[in-house]
Structures are given as structure tokens and as C-alpha cells.
Motif scaffolding. Structure first.
Motif, short mmCIF file in Angstrom:
data_model
loop_
_atom_site.label_atom_id
_atom_site.label_comp_id
_atom_site.label_asym_id
_atom_site.label_seq_id
_atom_site.Cartn_x
_atom_site.Cartn_y
_atom_site.Cartn_z
N GLY A 280 0.83 -1.20 0.00
CA GLY A 280 0.00 0.00 0.00
C GLY A 280 0.86 1.25 0.00
O GLY A 280 1.89 1.31 -0.67
N ALA A 281 0.46 2.23 0.78
CA ALA A 281 1.21 3.49 0.84
C ALA A 281 2.29 3.48 1.91
O ALA A 281 2.92 4.51 2.16
CB ALA A 281 0.25 4.65 1.08
N GLY A 282 2.50 2.30 2.56
CA GLY A 282 3.63 2.20 3.49
C GLY A 282 3.27 1.96 4.94
O GLY A 282 4.07 2.25 5.83
N THR A 283 2.09 1.39 5.20
CA THR A 283 1.67 1.12 6.58
C THR A 283 2.76 0.40 7.37
O THR A 283 3.10 0.78 8.50
CB THR A 283 0.39 0.27 6.59
OG1 THR A 283 -0.63 0.95 5.85
CG2 THR A 283 -0.10 0.03 8.00
N ALA A 305 3.64 5.78 -5.39
CA ALA A 305 4.06 7.18 -5.51
C ALA A 305 3.92 7.90 -4.17
O ALA A 305 4.78 8.70 -3.78
CB ALA A 305 3.23 7.89 -6.58
N ALA A 306 2.83 7.60 -3.44
CA ALA A 306 2.63 8.22 -2.12
C ALA A 306 3.71 7.75 -1.15
O ALA A 306 4.24 8.55 -0.37
CB ALA A 306 1.25 7.86 -1.59
N LEU A 307 4.04 6.47 -1.21
CA LEU A 307 5.08 5.93 -0.34
C LEU A 307 6.41 6.63 -0.60
O LEU A 307 7.10 7.05 0.33
CB LEU A 307 5.20 4.42 -0.57
CG LEU A 307 6.07 3.60 0.39
CD1 LEU A 307 5.64 2.14 0.35
CD2 LEU A 307 7.55 3.70 0.07
N LYS A 308 6.74 6.77 -1.88
CA LYS A 308 8.00 7.43 -2.23
C LYS A 308 8.00 8.89 -1.76
O LYS A 308 9.04 9.40 -1.29
CB LYS A 308 8.23 7.36 -3.73
CG LYS A 308 8.56 5.96 -4.23
CD LYS A 308 8.77 5.94 -5.74
CE LYS A 308 9.18 4.55 -6.23
NZ LYS A 308 9.34 4.52 -7.72
N ALA A 309 6.84 9.55 -1.85
CA ALA A 309 6.76 10.94 -1.38
C ALA A 309 6.96 11.03 0.12
O ALA A 309 7.46 12.03 0.64
CB ALA A 309 5.41 11.54 -1.78
N GLY A 310 6.55 9.97 0.83
CA GLY A 310 6.69 9.98 2.29
C GLY A 310 8.11 9.77 2.77
O GLY A 310 8.45 10.13 3.90
N ILE A 311 8.97 9.18 1.91
CA ILE A 311 10.34 8.89 2.33
C ILE A 311 11.07 10.16 2.75
O ILE A 311 11.80 10.17 3.75
CB ILE A 311 11.10 8.16 1.20
CG1 ILE A 311 10.49 6.76 0.98
CG2 ILE A 311 12.58 8.06 1.52
CD1 ILE A 311 11.07 6.02 -0.21
#
Length: 414
Positions: A280-283, A305-311
Motif C-alpha cells: 500500500g502506501a507504506g503502513t 508514488a505516495a510511499l516514495k513521497a513519504g520517504i
């Protein structure tokens, strides 16, 4: 014909079950040990008079939930209710010939759910009604109280009715508002709006956007298409703040998410490299990256893409690599997972049989299975066990309070 029955147990769908010479009779709402009286049709007693109540019967928390069937177990005392959910997991594993330690069910508190899917309809008097479908019916039960949800969701109901109004213009539209409470406000994605007849006009879209602005929504979207965004909806996963894509998956209760994440992180400690599959988005990705380098994969390009933005929002994490990949059609092979020492897998309800078969052939020493469906978890667990893994422990998680649904975390080691 009226019968008097004694309830022997509660089945996996939450119905009380009485054993008779003609076979089992299912009695929705009855508890073990209770004596009930009513008419039986086709093996069911839909309405009954309670002759002898159980000592474990409790007053219901919500009349809305009593009618709609979203929380059919709200009349049962906590201890036997949680024990029943554990037994559901034990019985499901047993059907696959799996015996292991099954921990006590982890409970979530009331007033903690952060997601609601609300059906919207226009009543005969013209009012906008938001609610859930009645049990075994298309009738809509208006939501007036919601003891399982965060109070901020319940408080927003009047404003959400205003938001729903523009989407009810077409007679074939049956909109559902998927409402998520994020760190930056309410995120609403609307589905079920008629599109074949031209969809929403510009004027109707403008009305919807104006209603969303009045409601103070962070974002309003239609089937994932953003109509208005005042603030980027964001959620915290570990140390990261992740921009949530419209309509994306999110665990329903933060406390349940925290329990699952902690068990996964504890299980993989000592591994230098971890794969997070169906991430998912990185749970799980971001908490895992506090202890190991992570390779993350999910079929949703928007979630990746959301996960990468959260990094970039988190400090002190180990390396994260993320890939958009359909793990059903193109499961990661042992070659793709070469060097991975531990794997966390959190598939949808269908499970991940093909991907599990590939995991069984890797050299990973630890696998953490997170599941919202004990039946597919047990099926996939059988594959790992037959390949030499031992299922150490399974922990049931009661993420959906007073429902018949149970989630779990299982720890496998070679």
C-alpha cells in the motif's frame, strides 16, 4: 409453527445456533445458553421472544447498528465475544490441518474507527439520508449514532449530507461516500454516481465543490478524480507523513494498525533486509525501515508514488526501495527476493497463493502474514508449512468492533 429452542453456540456469521432433530436452526441475535421462542422457516428463526436470557447479554450500544447488521455482536459481553473470535481463527486453521498457538484476541476501543462508507439516498420528505443498508434488505438505515467511529466522523454527518446532495440528481445514482479521517482533515471519495448518461454537469460539480468547502473537507474526489483539495490528506506511518491517494486503502482503526505493525517489526528484528509485499502506501514499510532495509511492492502505482513521497519526510530510516507491480500476475520470484531475510505480506481478502508459493522457495527465514480473511490465510499458510516453515503464533485482531469479521497476524519461521 412456533418452537422453543435452546441456543448451543454462535456460528461464524454471528447467528445463534440451536440443534434440533431436523437439523440446526439459525437465530440471529441469540447467545449461547439462551432459550428463545418463535416461528422457524427454512431453518431460521428471524424473530424471537427471549424466554431465558444469557448472563452475557448486554444492552446494545446503537439502534442503528442493531438494524443494519454492521455490528451484530454488540449485545454480547466482551470476554465471550473476544473468545468467540479467537475460536473462529482456531477452527479455520484446523480445517487446513494447522495446529499452532493462537493468542488472545486483541480488542480495539470504541470510538476509534477512522473510515466509514456511507450510502446516500433522498427520503420521501426530501431529506438527505446517510447510513447503512438494513440486514438482508436494500432498505437504508439512517446513521444517527456511531459508537465505533471517531467522534469527529459522527460530528461531520450534517455537513456530509450537504456534500452528498449534488450527487443525487440522477435517478440511477446511488452514491456512497467513503469518508476517511486523516491527519489533515476529512477525505471523501464518492462512488456509485451515474456516468453513462453524461456524468455530472459543470454546475453540479460546482455545487459539490462548494458544499465540500463549506464542510471544511481536506479533499473531495469522485471515483478517485479530485474535485477539490483544500489540504493534502496525510497519514502518519511510523516516522513518515504520507500523502494519501484518493480512495486508497487504509487500516480502519489506528489502534489495530499499531498492534499489527508492532508484531511485524518485532518478528523481523535481526534481519538486515525485509520485503513488504502488498505494501500500500507504506503502513508497514516505514516502521520496518527503522530496523532494516526494505523492498516494498504493490500493484497500485498511486500508493507507491505516495510511499516514495513519504520517504523524504522521515529521518533516520534505512534504505527503502519501492516498486509498482501486480503481485497476482507477476509475483516476486526467489530471484527477485534474493538476499531478502524476512518478508511481510498483507494481501487483500483473496489472499496471495501464487506469491506465497514463490516465498516458500526463497531463503527468507521469517515470514509475517497479515490477513483480513482467516480462510485464505490458512490456505496460504499450508503452502509455507509444507515448504518447511513453522507457524509460531497467530494473533487475532478485532479491528471491526462487534462485527463477525476478524483479522490476524501470523509469524512463520523456518
Amino acid at each position: 409453527m412456533t418452537q422453543t429452542l435452546t441456543i448451543a453456540r454462535v456460528g461464524h456469521q454471528g447467528d445463534g445456533i440451536a440443534e434440533t432433530t431436523e437439523g440446526p436452526v439459525f437465530v440471529p441475535g441469540a447467545l449461547p445458553g439462551e432459550v428463545v421462542e418463535g416461528a422457524v422457516h427454512a431453518g431460521r428463526m428471524e424473530r424471537f421472544e427471549l424466554i431465558q436470557p444469557s448472563a452475557d447479554r448486554r444492552p446494545i450500544h446503537s439502534q442503528t447498528y442493531a438494524e443494519c447488521g454492521v455490528a451484530p455482536m454488540q449485545h454480547w459481553a466482551d470476554a465471550p465475544y473476544l473468545a468467540w473470535k479467537r475460536e473462529l481463527v482456531v477452527a479455520t486453521l484446523a480445517r487446513e490441518g494447522i495446529e499452532t498457538e493462537v493468542g488472545a484476541t486483541v480488542a480495539v476501543p470504541p470510538a476509534s474507527r477512522r473510515r466509514l462508507a456511507l450510502h446516500a439516498r433522498r427520503a420521501e420528505d426530501g431529506r438527505i439520508v446517510l447510513g447503512f443498508k438494513a440486514r438482508r434488505s436494500w432498505r437504508l438505515v439512517e446513521l444517527t449514532d456511531c459508537p465505533v467511529s471517531d467522534p469527529r466522523l459522527t460530528a461531520a454527518l450534517p455537513a456530509l449530507r450537504d456534500v452528498a446532495a449534488p450527487f443525487l440528481g440522477h435517478p440511477k445514482s446511488a452514491p456512497t461516500l467513503h469518508v476517511t479521517l486523516t491527519d489533515t482533515g476529512l477525505d471523501v471519495d464518492v462512488t456509485g454516481v451515474e456516468k453513462k448518461s453524461g456524468g455530472l454537469t459543470g454546475d453540479v460539480r460546482a455545487l459539490a465543490i462548494a458544499a465540500a468547502a463549506r464542510a471544511g473537507l481536506a479533499r473531495l474526489s469522485l471515483d478517485g478524480e479530485v474535485l477539490m483539495m483544500e489540504r493534502q490528506p496525510r497519514v502518519a506511518f511510523g516516522r513518515a507523513s504520507v500523502p494519501l491517494p484518493p480512495g486508497s486503502f487504509l487500516q480502519a482503526a489506528p489502534s489495530a494498525e499499531a498492534e499489527m505493525v508492532q508484531r511485524a517489526v518485532d518478528a523481523v528484528k535481526g534481519a538486515k533486509t525485509v520485503a513488504d509485499l502488498f505494501c500500500g502506501a507504506g503502513t508497514f514499510t516505514f516502521p520496518l525501515a527503522e530496523v532494516a532495509s526494505v523492498m516494498a511492492a504493490d500493484s497500485s502505482a498511486a500508493s507507491i508514488a505516495a510511499l516514495k513521497a513519504g520517504i523524504g519526510t522521515a529521518q533516520g530510516l534505512k534504505t527503502i526501495r519501492a516498486e509498482a507491480r501486480d503481485l497476482f500476475r507477476r509475483p516476486l520470484s526467489p530471484f527477485d527476493l534474493k538476499g531478502i531475510e524476512a518478508i511481510v505480506i498483507d494481501p487483500p481478502r483473496a489472499g496471495a497463493l501464487e506469491q506465497t508459493g514463490q516465498i516458500a522457495r526463497t531463503k527468507a527465514g521469517v515470514v509475517v502474514g497479515v490477513s483480513c480473511n482467516p480462510a485464505t490465510f490458512a490456505r496460504d499458510a499450508r503452502v509455507l508449512i509444507d515448504a518447511g516453515f513453522r507457524l509460531e503464533i497467530v494473533t487475532p485482531i478485532d479491528q471491526f468492533l462487534w462485527s463477525t469479521h476478524v483479522e490476524l497476524v501470523g509469524i512463520f519461521r523456518r
